[in-house]
Enzyme design. Structure first.
Site, short mmCIF file in Angstrom:
data_model
loop_
_atom_site.label_atom_id
_atom_site.label_comp_id
_atom_site.label_asym_id
_atom_site.label_seq_id
_atom_site.Cartn_x
_atom_site.Cartn_y
_atom_site.Cartn_z
N SER A 113 0.81 -1.21 0.00
CA SER A 113 0.00 0.00 0.00
C SER A 113 0.85 1.27 0.00
CB SER A 113 -0.95 -0.03 1.19
OG SER A 113 -1.92 0.97 1.03
N HIS A 114 0.70 2.08 1.07
CA HIS A 114 1.38 3.38 1.10
C HIS A 114 2.86 3.26 1.49
CE1 HIS A 114 -0.08 2.30 5.04
NE2 HIS A 114 0.84 3.07 5.56
N ASP A 277 -2.86 6.34 -3.43
CA ASP A 277 -1.71 5.66 -2.82
C ASP A 277 -1.18 4.51 -3.69
OD1 ASP A 277 -3.73 3.80 -2.44
OD2 ASP A 277 -2.94 3.11 -0.53
N ASP A 279 -1.49 1.24 -3.91
CA ASP A 279 -2.36 0.24 -4.51
C ASP A 279 -3.72 0.80 -4.93
OD1 ASP A 279 -2.99 0.59 -1.82
OD2 ASP A 279 -3.80 -1.43 -1.61
N ASP A 281 -6.18 2.38 -3.31
CA ASP A 281 -7.41 2.32 -2.52
C ASP A 281 -7.63 3.57 -1.66
OD1 ASP A 281 -5.44 1.75 -0.68
OD2 ASP A 281 -6.23 -0.20 -0.09
N ARG A 282 -6.66 4.49 -1.64
CA ARG A 282 -6.85 5.70 -0.84
C ARG A 282 -6.91 6.93 -1.72
NH1 ARG A 282 -3.18 5.47 4.44
NH2 ARG A 282 -3.18 3.22 4.75
N LYS A 376 -11.68 -0.07 -0.01
CA LYS A 376 -11.71 1.36 -0.22
C LYS A 376 -11.25 1.62 -1.66
CE LYS A 376 -7.43 1.74 2.53
NZ LYS A 376 -7.29 0.51 3.33
C1 VG1 Z 1 -3.28 2.07 8.27
C2 VG1 Z 1 -4.45 3.02 8.41
C3 VG1 Z 1 -5.75 2.24 8.34
C4 VG1 Z 1 -5.79 1.42 7.04
C5 VG1 Z 1 -4.55 0.54 6.94
C6 VG1 Z 1 -4.47 -0.20 5.64
O1 VG1 Z 1 -3.28 1.15 9.32
O2 VG1 Z 1 -4.37 3.71 9.62
O3 VG1 Z 1 -6.82 3.14 8.41
O4 VG1 Z 1 -6.93 0.63 7.01
O5 VG1 Z 1 -3.39 1.35 7.05
O6 VG1 Z 1 -4.58 0.67 4.55
P1 VG1 Z 1 -2.37 1.30 10.63
O7 VG1 Z 1 -2.61 0.05 11.39
O8 VG1 Z 1 -0.96 1.48 10.14
O9 VG1 Z 1 -2.85 2.53 11.33
V1 VG1 Z 1 -3.75 0.41 3.11
O10 VG1 Z 1 -4.08 1.62 2.06
O11 VG1 Z 1 -2.27 0.22 3.68
O12 VG1 Z 1 -4.37 -1.10 2.56
CO CO Z 2 -3.64 1.27 0.10
#
Ligand code: VG1
Ligand code: CO
Length: 543
Positions: A113-114, A277, A279, A281-282, A376
């Site tokens: 993801s990010h 982001d 992947d 989804d954000r 998302k």
């Molecule tokens: C983070 C965000 C959470 C999100 C998760 C996965 O998690 O705070 O809101 O659902 O990333 O998103 P954490 O546990 O680091 O706070 V993604 O876009 O990485 O699939």
């Molecule tokens: Co993501």
């Protein structure tokens, strides 16, 4: 075709309850590491015999190699078919849609993801179930249990398959279907939004900048915004997915999408800025001179969703993650529909969406989505904003001002403390939890605590219980401080402190957010003895 069975080595450090596995890329490249997770997952779902899957990733370093391994393992485990994006590319929401549309038994998404990409950065894999959503807790716990007892995995020994051409081929007895990554997704978007109205908006001279952050949404945004909706060429920037995301950090927030923020705050700003982001989804939404917090974005989308064809008949309900501000709850209460508060993580929205209890969901971390998929969806949120802007014919700043005037404003900010030694981070949380029963009624840095608890969630659909989901401290002033440890980091612990202050109806909506939050921040520092427990009170990232 020969199937080889290889003895496995344990996977270290996978946390039970997490929907996927995120580690340093080099860890994933170790012999048997990825293979073990894939085999554990296939075992946990009762084997792959005769099953169908979707596979794709965000294009980061090791994406192609990982997909080849998964394809060979799916074939060796007897899968009937795998649908894979051309060149191994699929955004997370596109995978979710393909699983649902093709009624497959689930799918693998390769992404962290990010988190940054590259051989010295991060890699990840997650499994989504047949409803298109992240594996629920029960399944992730089974995957974890499998990793502890696994003694072998199955893989075919074959040359890499060609993923550059769309079409159907075979890998052993398995059908391999290479699809255009964008096509089905863009078709879905056309059924949800008024593309004619958005096309007319762009034709009238409306300007936009979409920063794909060198990640997976580039091809999606270029096709949909520039090709289908007629936005001028150059609307999408950083639109080609690269293995290290241009050495950036594909997290759509004012810190990591700084160039876009600078442009949006300048005199030559376009009407709308957006970013997505790794992947896809954000999303980040920013108007000319007006940053929209993700919590506010969810509330505005909920209040205006009826302006888009898919939501014309209204919303069944709205769900937000616990740390997300209460702005969406105010809209739900005005609309007379239920509002749900779930733990952090999209998987908790799945049962509510499947049961038809909610239509829109969102998280403060810039995730928003609806019942069109079970993830998302960054570009979906941008298109819903565009649809709303096309109908209301107002600027983002005007829409925000009107919204706050009607509902009040929830000032909001998140402070992240990264790479904190795990024992110190745990000590901070445990110290705070131990104090909770005594807090109500106490004055902390001038604010009176009205309630304090550790968030426990009972799923209203299946009754499952998720405990230890973060600490909530509510104050009589309408402020709230939330503390939790991140579950997605790959180095030490990340402490997230979420600050919120409601203006009250008819209250002052024109303050600088950090000024409005100064009192609750002081209380958060005092509550945790932060200076003592972790040795610093300056966050690494403020969003
Ligand atoms: C983070 C965000 C959470 C999100 C998760 C996965 O998690 O705070 O809101 O659902 O990333 O998103 P954490 O546990 O680091 O706070 V993604 O876009 O990485 O699939
Ligand atoms: Co993501």
């Amino acid at each position: 075709m020969t199937t080889y069975t290889t003895v496995t080595a344990p996977i270290e450090g996978q946390k039970p309850g997490t929907s996927g596995l995120r580690k340093k890329t080099r860890v994933f490249m170790e012999p048997n590491y990825l293979e073990n997770f894939v085999q554990a997952t296939l075992n946990a779902i009762g084997g792959a015999q005769g099953k169908r899957f979707v596979v794709g990733g965000d294009g980061r370093y090791f994406n192609r190699e990982a997909i080849q391994i998964i394809l060979r393992m799916a074939a060796a485990n007897g899968a009937a078919e795998v649908i894979v994006g051309r060149d191994g590319i699929l955004s997370t929401p596109a995978v979710s849609h393909l699983i649902r549309m093709n009624q497959t038994d689930g799918g693998f998404i390769l992404s962290a993801s990010h988190n940054p990409g590259g051989i010295d950065a991060d890699f990840g894999i997650k499994f989504n179930s047949e409803n298109g959503g992240p594996a629920p807790e029960g399944l992730t716990n089974q995957i974890f249990a499998q990793t502890k007892t696994l003694d072998a995995y199955h893989i075919t020994q074959k040359d890499d398959v060609d993923l550059s051409r769309i079409g159907i081929s075979r890998l052993g007895s398995m059908t391999l279907h290479v699809v255009d990554p964008v096509e089905s997704y863009s078709t879905l978007m056309q059924t949800l939004f008024d593309f004619d109205a958005i096309r007319a908006l762009f034709a009238s001279g409306f300007t936009m900048r979409f920063d794909a952050m060198h990640a997976v949404t580039g091809p999606y945004a270029t096709e949909i915004l520039e090709e289908m909706l007629g936005a001028p060429a150059g609307t999408v920037i950083n639109g080609t997915p690269s293995e290290d995301f241009g050495k950036g950090h594909p997290d759509p927030n004012p810190i990591w999408a700084k160039d876009l923020m600078t442009e949006m705050m300048s005199d030559s700003a376009p009407d709308l800025g957006a970013a997505s982001d790794g992947d896809g989804d954000r999303n980040m939404i920013v108007g000319r001179g007006a940053y929209v917090t993700p919590s506010d974005s969810l509330a505005v989308l909920a209040a205006n969703a009826h302006l888009a064809p898919a939501y014309r008949r209204g919303l069944a309900g709205i769900a937000r993650s616990m740390p997300t501000s209460g702005a969406a709850d105010r809209v739900a209460s005005w609309l007379g529909i239920p509002a749900y508060e779930t733990p952090t993580g999209w998987k908790f929205f799945g049962t509510l969406l499947d049961a038809g209890k909610v239509t829109l969901c969102g998280e403060e971390s810039a995730g928003t989505g609806s019942d069109h998929v079970r993830e998302k969806d960054g570009l979906w949120a941008v298109l819903l904003w565009l649809n709303i802007l096309a109908v209301r014919k107002q600027s983002v700043a005007q829409i925000m001002a009107t919204h706050w005037a009607e509902y009040g404003r929830d000032y909001y900010s998140r402070y992240d403390f990264e790479a904190v030694a795990s024992d110190k981070a745990n000590a901070l949380m445990q110290g705070l939890i131990a104090k909770l029963p005594q807090l109500p009624g106490q004055q902390i840095a001038g604010l009176t605590v009205s309630a304090a608890d550790e968030f426990t969630y009972t799923d209203p659909v299946d009754g499952s219980v998720a405990s230890n989901q973060g600490v909530r401290i509510m104050f009589e002033s309408g402020a709230r401080a939330v503390f939790r440890l991140s579950g997605t980091g790959t180095e030490g612990a990340t402490i997230r402190v979420y600050l919120e202050q409601f203006s009250g109806l008819g209250g002052d909506i024109s303050q600088d957010p950090q000024t409005a939050l100064a009192a609750v921040w002081a209380a958060a520092v005092a509550l945790t003895d932060m200076e003592q427990t972790i040795g610093r009170i300056t966050p690494d990232v403020i969003t």
